[in-house]
Design an enzyme around this catalytic site. Structure first.
Site, PDB file in Angstrom:
ATOM      1  N   GLY A  16       1.575   0.753  -6.459  1.00 31.94           N
ATOM      2  CA  GLY A  16       0.363  -0.244  -6.461  1.00 31.94           C
ATOM      3  C   GLY A  16      -0.691  -0.222  -7.164  1.00 31.94           C
ATOM      4  O   GLY A  16      -1.211   1.301  -7.821  1.00 31.94           O
ATOM      5  N   GLY A  18      -3.895  -1.214  -7.679  1.00 37.03           N
ATOM      6  CA  GLY A  18      -4.509  -0.652  -7.307  1.00 37.03           C
ATOM      7  C   GLY A  18      -4.945   1.385  -7.361  1.00 37.03           C
ATOM      8  O   GLY A  18      -5.738   1.560  -7.879  1.00 37.03           O
ATOM      9  N   ARG A  58       3.233   1.784 -17.173  1.00 32.76           N
ATOM     10  CA  ARG A  58       4.056   0.583 -16.555  1.00 32.76           C
ATOM     11  C   ARG A  58       2.788  -0.295 -17.144  1.00 32.76           C
ATOM     12  O   ARG A  58       1.745  -0.708 -16.718  1.00 32.76           O
ATOM     13  CB  ARG A  58       3.380   0.703 -15.193  1.00 32.76           C
ATOM     14  CG  ARG A  58       4.674   1.515 -14.198  1.00 32.76           C
ATOM     15  CD  ARG A  58       4.694   1.613 -12.793  1.00 32.76           C
ATOM     16  NE  ARG A  58       5.069   0.108 -12.061  1.00 32.76           N
ATOM     17  CZ  ARG A  58       5.091  -0.477 -11.462  1.00 32.76           C
ATOM     18  NH1 ARG A  58       4.497  -0.114 -10.650  1.00 32.76           N
ATOM     19  NH2 ARG A  58       5.946  -0.611 -11.293  1.00 32.76           N
ATOM     20  N   CYS A 125       6.401  -7.321  -0.467  1.00 32.94           N
ATOM     21  CA  CYS A 125       5.497  -6.266  -0.566  1.00 32.94           C
ATOM     22  C   CYS A 125       3.636  -5.190  -0.210  1.00 32.94           C
ATOM     23  O   CYS A 125       4.466  -5.240   1.492  1.00 32.94           O
ATOM     24  CB  CYS A 125       5.046  -6.083  -2.391  1.00 32.94           C
ATOM     25  SG  CYS A 125       5.477  -4.303  -3.205  1.00 32.94           S
ATOM     26  N   ASP A 194      -0.219  -8.330  -9.240  1.00 33.58           N
ATOM     27  CA  ASP A 194      -0.683  -6.675  -9.990  1.00 33.58           C
ATOM     28  C   ASP A 194      -2.147  -7.096 -11.460  1.00 33.58           C
ATOM     29  O   ASP A 194      -2.682  -6.147 -12.582  1.00 33.58           O
ATOM     30  CB  ASP A 194       0.543  -6.572 -10.494  1.00 33.58           C
ATOM     31  CG  ASP A 194       1.416  -5.752  -9.657  1.00 33.58           C
ATOM     32  OD1 ASP A 194       1.535  -6.202  -8.473  1.00 33.58           O
ATOM     33  OD2 ASP A 194       1.619  -4.357  -9.592  1.00 33.58           O
ATOM     34  N   ASN A 204       2.704 -10.948  -9.177  1.00 28.94           N
ATOM     35  CA  ASN A 204       3.272  -9.915  -7.994  1.00 28.94           C
ATOM     36  C   ASN A 204       4.213  -9.732  -8.635  1.00 28.94           C
ATOM     37  O   ASN A 204       5.520 -10.067  -9.205  1.00 28.94           O
ATOM     38  CB  ASN A 204       2.093 -10.395  -6.841  1.00 28.94           C
ATOM     39  CG  ASN A 204       2.294  -9.801  -6.220  1.00 28.94           C
ATOM     40  OD1 ASN A 204       1.943  -8.407  -5.900  1.00 28.94           O
ATOM     41  ND2 ASN A 204       3.043 -10.185  -4.451  1.00 28.94           N
ATOM     42  N   LYS A 205       4.903  -8.915  -7.423  1.00 22.74           N
ATOM     43  CA  LYS A 205       6.027  -8.472  -6.649  1.00 22.74           C
ATOM     44  C   LYS A 205       7.413  -8.994  -7.016  1.00 22.74           C
ATOM     45  O   LYS A 205       6.637 -10.390  -5.893  1.00 22.74           O
ATOM     46  CB  LYS A 205       5.739  -8.110  -5.614  1.00 22.74           C
ATOM     47  CG  LYS A 205       7.381  -6.728  -5.385  1.00 22.74           C
ATOM     48  CD  LYS A 205       8.130  -5.792  -5.935  1.00 22.74           C
ATOM     49  CE  LYS A 205       7.078  -4.832  -6.422  1.00 22.74           C
ATOM     50  NZ  LYS A 205       7.541  -4.699  -7.877  1.00 22.74           N
TER      51      LYS A 205
HETATM   52  P1  RI2 Z   1      -2.490  -3.389  -4.619  1.00 26.35           P
HETATM   53  C1  RI2 Z   1       1.937  -4.007  -5.766  1.00 26.35           C
HETATM   54  O1  RI2 Z   1       2.829  -3.188  -7.480  1.00 26.35           O
HETATM   55  C2  RI2 Z   1       2.918  -4.940  -5.744  1.00 26.35           C
HETATM   56  O2  RI2 Z   1       3.510  -6.035  -6.742  1.00 26.35           O
HETATM   57  C3  RI2 Z   1       1.321  -5.366  -4.773  1.00 26.35           C
HETATM   58  O3  RI2 Z   1       1.641  -6.386  -4.343  1.00 26.35           O
HETATM   59  C4  RI2 Z   1       0.834  -5.410  -6.119  1.00 26.35           C
HETATM   60  O4  RI2 Z   1       1.006  -3.919  -6.644  1.00 26.35           O
HETATM   61  C5  RI2 Z   1      -0.767  -5.428  -5.529  1.00 26.35           C
HETATM   62  O5  RI2 Z   1      -1.083  -4.056  -4.525  1.00 26.35           O
HETATM   63  P2  RI2 Z   1       4.072  -1.791  -7.492  1.00 26.35           P
HETATM   64  O6  RI2 Z   1       3.411  -0.647  -7.761  1.00 26.35           O
HETATM   65  O7  RI2 Z   1      -3.427  -2.693  -5.806  1.00 26.35           O
HETATM   66  O8  RI2 Z   1       5.246  -1.839  -5.909  1.00 26.35           O
HETATM   67  O9  RI2 Z   1      -2.873  -4.208  -3.497  1.00 26.35           O
HETATM   68  O10 RI2 Z   1       5.237  -2.464  -8.579  1.00 26.35           O
HETATM   69  O11 RI2 Z   1      -1.923  -2.103  -3.649  1.00 26.35           O
END
Ligand code: RI2
Length: 313
Positions: A16, A18, A58, A125, A194, A204-205
């Site tokens: 995620g 954040g 990443r 996601c 992202d 994004n995802k």
């Molecule tokens: P928040 C995630 O990436 C998803 O793509 C999600 O939409 C985005 O980060 C933002 O997430 P991954 O880490 O920061 O699952 O809003 O590849 O939580």
């Protein structure tokens, strides 16, 4: 300790955009504490090295470099010694983590205004920021229901449906490819990001852009929830956001792959949704149309195109 966090981010045990940013800042903060050197130059060099280790984990989520650079910038100031530098760094890290949490809360409040009583939403996601909007709308007493996708190959949708279920929100769990099938029943798509580029394109995802395409065809609105530190300043220089391609084993077992010598698995983790397919980006600084992304990069993140392009006198 720092290597451990870097590894967890790579393996997506911490995920995620954040959460990755906060975990990286916390890891740097802890790392700074463990450094016993009394030599300021040595301390700074080791902190730079640690920052680089985290930055390599990443490539796509811009929240990671934005967060790391934001806290590391405090170390560019002048300090009489290591202790003073450490204390300023500690303060900056804790301020970042607090502000990041507050941003999600504020996004929830602003985003919820765009969710109407009776709305059916679709989310893809597992985004803290997108869920903040949905949960706040529910907390305000709005009657909402949600379609949540599975999110192959890592199944982040399982996390999302747990949260929605816990909040008592009626939820339909669907496979990713069913998004278009249900789109006519959806009033608003709510997703996270992202990265957001200067032209308002949202990274994004993987699958988000297909959902946005189906939404546009069905005249369903698309709202993106993203903290301002997910906006990518370097895109004003024409830089592209790198799309992470992950291990093929996430999609097809190595045993099966081994039997199919002519088959190559492709596993991009993200895709790009053009600004035209996005109605609104909700940030903690306010909700903007995607075409206004530059304003966030200039006024909130402090990057001015004139300074970096060297053009226009
Ligand atoms: P928040 C995630 O990436 C998803 O793509 C999600 O939409 C985005 O980060 C933002 O997430 P991954 O880490 O920061 O699952 O809003 O590849 O939580």
């Amino acid at each position: 300790m720092l290597a451990d966090t870097a590894e967890k981010i790579k393996r997506m045990e911490i995920r995620g955009a954040g959460r990755i940013a906060r975990a990286a800042v916390k890891a740097l903060d802890d790392h700074s504490d463990t450094l016993l050197t009394k030599d300021l130059q040595d301390y700074l060099a080791r902190m730079e090295e640690a920052a680089d280790t985290l930055l390599e984990t990443r490539p796509t989520a811009v929240s990671l470099p934005n967060a790391v650079r934001s806290v590391m910038s405090v170390l560019r100031e002048q300090y009489p010694g290591v202790e003073e530098a450490k204390s300023a760094f500690r303060e900056r890290c804790s301020a970042f983590i607090t502000a990041s949490g507050q941003a999600v809360q504020r996004i929830g409040e602003i985003g919820a205004r765009h969710i109407r009583n009776g709305d059916t939403l679709l989310t893809h996601c597992n985004s803290e920021a997108a869920l903040a909007c949905i949960l706040e709308a529910k907390r305000q007493g709005k009657e909402i229901s949600v379609f949540a996708t599975e999110v192959r190959p890592r199944n982040q949708g399982h996390l999302t449906i747990r949260t929605l279920d816990k909040a008592g929100i009626p939820t339909s769990f669907i496979v990713d490819s069913a998004a278009r099938y249900f789109m006519n029943e959806v009033d608003l798509v709510v997703v996270g990001a992202d990265a957001v580029s200067v032209n308002g394109a949202v990274v994004n995802k993987i699958g988000t852009s297909q959902i946005a395409l189906a939404a546009r065809e069905a005249r369903t609105r698309v709202m993106v929830a993203a903290e301002t530190y997910k906006f990518a300043p370097r895109t004003i220089l024409g830089e592209y956001i790198e799309i992470e391609e992950r291990d093929p084993g996430e999609v097809l077992s190595p045993a099966l792959s081994g039997q199919l010598p002519n088959v190559r698995v492709r596993n991009p983790a993200f895709d790009v949704t053009p600004a035209d397919y996005v109605d609104l980006i909700v940030t903690e600084a306010g909700a903007i149309p995607p075409q206004m992304a530059y304003i966030i990069i200039r006024d909130v993140l402090g990057w001015d195109i004139g300074e970096y392009s060297g053009g226009f006198g």
